[in-house]
Design an enzyme around this catalytic site. Structure first.
Site, short mmCIF file in Angstrom:
data_model
loop_
_atom_site.label_atom_id
_atom_site.label_comp_id
_atom_site.label_asym_id
_atom_site.label_seq_id
_atom_site.Cartn_x
_atom_site.Cartn_y
_atom_site.Cartn_z
N ILE A 50 31.35 12.29 -17.30
CA ILE A 50 32.45 11.46 -16.82
C ILE A 50 32.54 10.18 -17.63
O ILE A 50 33.63 9.70 -17.97
CB ILE A 50 32.26 11.14 -15.32
CG1 ILE A 50 32.48 12.39 -14.49
CG2 ILE A 50 33.21 10.04 -14.86
CD1 ILE A 50 32.10 12.24 -13.03
N ASN A 51 31.38 9.64 -18.00
CA ASN A 51 31.33 8.40 -18.77
C ASN A 51 32.09 8.50 -20.09
O ASN A 51 32.58 7.49 -20.60
CB ASN A 51 29.86 8.04 -19.03
CG ASN A 51 29.71 6.69 -19.70
OD1 ASN A 51 30.28 5.70 -19.24
ND2 ASN A 51 28.96 6.64 -20.78
N ARG A 52 32.21 9.70 -20.64
CA ARG A 52 32.92 9.87 -21.91
C ARG A 52 34.43 9.96 -21.72
O ARG A 52 35.17 9.93 -22.71
CB ARG A 52 32.42 11.12 -22.62
CG ARG A 52 30.95 11.09 -23.00
CD ARG A 52 30.61 12.17 -24.02
NE ARG A 52 30.92 13.51 -23.54
CZ ARG A 52 30.07 14.29 -22.88
NH1 ARG A 52 28.86 13.85 -22.61
NH2 ARG A 52 30.41 15.50 -22.50
N CYS A 151 36.64 -6.34 -5.56
CA CYS A 151 37.63 -6.35 -6.65
C CYS A 151 38.93 -7.05 -6.27
O CYS A 151 39.71 -7.41 -7.14
CB CYS A 151 37.94 -4.92 -7.09
SG CYS A 151 36.58 -4.12 -7.95
N SER A 210 32.00 -3.99 -15.83
CA SER A 210 31.72 -4.85 -16.97
C SER A 210 31.57 -6.29 -16.50
O SER A 210 31.62 -6.57 -15.29
CB SER A 210 32.85 -4.73 -18.00
OG SER A 210 34.10 -5.06 -17.40
N LEU A 261 31.39 4.40 -1.51
CA LEU A 261 32.66 4.94 -1.98
C LEU A 261 32.88 6.33 -1.43
O LEU A 261 32.00 7.17 -1.48
CB LEU A 261 32.65 4.99 -3.50
CG LEU A 261 33.90 5.45 -4.23
CD1 LEU A 261 35.02 4.47 -4.06
CD2 LEU A 261 33.59 5.64 -5.70
N GLY A 305 41.01 -0.71 -11.46
CA GLY A 305 39.75 -0.28 -10.89
C GLY A 305 39.23 0.99 -11.53
O GLY A 305 38.03 1.23 -11.60
N GLY A 306 40.13 1.80 -12.01
CA GLY A 306 39.80 3.05 -12.69
C GLY A 306 41.08 3.66 -13.19
O GLY A 306 42.19 3.25 -12.81
#
Length: 460
Positions: A50-52, A151, A210, A261, A305-306
């Protein structure tokens, strides 16, 4: 000097600033740490896959995978995290605040209030005490530190500042309120990796978050005139989605903070966009031009947020990626910096660089800001952009410049590896087109599960 208000409420943003740390993490940094401390497992492989495909090119961070804090045998404790938050985070908040003060042409002595927020530290006195001290603010300055807003913190701070400013107006007193958001999130990576290894859950916080500090200065227009506004704050809407407090949160843990979440979060936030916008328009819409009535009529400063949060908003509100160009660009270049992101997005939106990507080449005079936080809380506001010189960064600030100090020098703090502390070249801006977004989620069989996971698991 001109009057600092041109609206009914008399609330104007007269200065903004964002400060990112000097390191830009690529996706392989997370894989490096995972391989260094944990064996391969199905959950770890899912998260690294998922990180990619998050759509993030680099995440801003106070360090790299070689930083001592994340290279001990055990993940850092809250005490360790707090020490780094203070040593590396507070200077970022001071620099962001100095940028806002410089743009507002204000001396530190003219600040009457400070409204701050963070979800990545919880010490007392709060970080705002030390920011005020470093800036040389008056000892009588009124401070408010918001906690538990995640957030949504940036817009919650602005809303709180607006109510304080109106209270001072009622009393006939000037208000020049500094709003500061500071988040140091990347230091939580070891704790998140440990949880993935132990629970075998798909936790993607380490893929998205981040570090950043950002600031705005809000004026109530009473007292001596200041510079022309950059934005006017016309109104806001705040609501809690009922019975969702267990869907999204950030719980304290001996090893930092843990994201709470559920898979319902993307759908819940998507469903509330239209009613929140309708309520905001019911308040401010009657005073807007006829050409500003539907969602596509406005530019949007959406908290990124995404990737799913942004793409869901496009579909629900019938807007384009270009309407949220600053949100996409900040997300791709810096990641999700929690509460500090929204002020950075609002600042970046008024740059010449972003103006060149406006839908059909037409920049919108009115901007809707939106963010989601634990609760689930929804924050939305209406801004009127000053379309004159004050409303545009001249020259436009680049990402490299945003990571430097006030005097333009690169950060010279003592990083573990001096070479790692150097500012990487900024990535040229690209329009956040549909092609670009599709490029990050190519529909191969291997990646289908990644797309499905990103659609059902998202962070705000």
């Amino acid at each position: 000097m001109a009057t600092d208000t041109f609206g009914e409420l008399g609330l104007s943003i007269i200065g903004l600033g964002a400060q990112y740390p000097p390191n830009n993490l690529k996706s392989d940094e997370l894989a490096t740490l995972a391989a260094r401390f944990h064996p391969e497992s199905p959950a770890m492989q899912r998260v690294l896959s998922i990180n990619r495909f998050t759509g993030i090119e680099t995440r801003s961070s106070i360090g790299t995978s070689e930083h001592p804090l994340v290279n001990n045998a055990a993940p850092p404790s809250i005490a360790d995290l707090h020490a780094t938050f203070m040593s590396d985070g507070v200077p970022l908040a001071v620099e962001a605040s100095q940028k806002a003060l410089a743009e507002a042409h204000l001396d530190a002595s003219q600040i009457t209030h400070v409204v701050s927020t963070t979800c990545t530290d919880s010490a007392n006195p709060g970080f705002d005490h030390y920011v005020a001290k470093e800036l040389g603010l008056a000892q009588s300055v009124e401070k408010v530190l918001l906690h538990g807003v995640g957030c949504a913190g940036g817009l919650a701070a602005l809303r709180t500042a607006a109510n304080l400013a109106l209270g001072h107006r009622f009393r006939g007193r000037p208000a020049r309120i500094l709003c500061v958001a500071l988040e140091i999130s990347t230091t939580l990576v070891r704790s998140e990796l440990e949880s993935i290894d132990k629970t075998q859950e798909t936790r993607i916080g380490a893929c998205l978050f981040s570090d950043c500090a950002s600031a705005v200065i809000l004026s109530n227009g009473v007292g001596e005139a200041t510079v022309e506004p950059v934005y006017e704050l016309l109104g806001w809407d705040h609501r809690i989605i009922p019975d969702t407090e267990n869907e999204l949160g950030f719980d304290a843990d001996p090893l930092g903070w843990k994201v709470v979440l559920s898979q319902r979060v993307p759908k819940l936030t998507e469903q509330v966009l239209e009613p929140a916008f309708a309520d905001l328009m019911a308040t401010v819409g009657p005073n807007l031009p006829e050409t500003y009535q539907t969602a596509p009529d406005f530019d949007w400063a959406m908290h990124p947020g995404g990737l799913t949060i942004l793409t869901n908003a496009e579909r629900t509100l019938k807007i384009s990626a270009e309407h949220m160009r600053a949100s996409y660009h900040r997300y791709m270049q810096h990641g999700n910096s929690s509460s500090a992101t929204i002020f950075s997005v609002i600042d970046h939106l008024r740059s010449k660089e972003m103006d060149s990507y406006a839908p059909d080449g037409r920049v919108k005079e009115y901007v809707v800001g939106c963010a989601f936080g634990p609760g689930i809380a929804v924050e939305m506001c209406m801004l009127k952009r000053n379309m004159g010189p004050r409303g545009v960064q001249t020259p436009p600030e680049t990402d490299s410049e945003a990571s430097r100090s006030e005097v333009g020098e690169e950060d010279d703090r003592d990083w573990t590896n001096p070479e790692e502390g150097k500012q990487l070249p900024s990535v040229p801006a690209e329009a956040p087109s549909e092609e670009m977004r599709n490029e990050t989620t190519a529909p191969t069989r291997e990646e289908e599960f990644v797309n499905e996971a990103l659609a059902s698991v998202d962070l705000d």
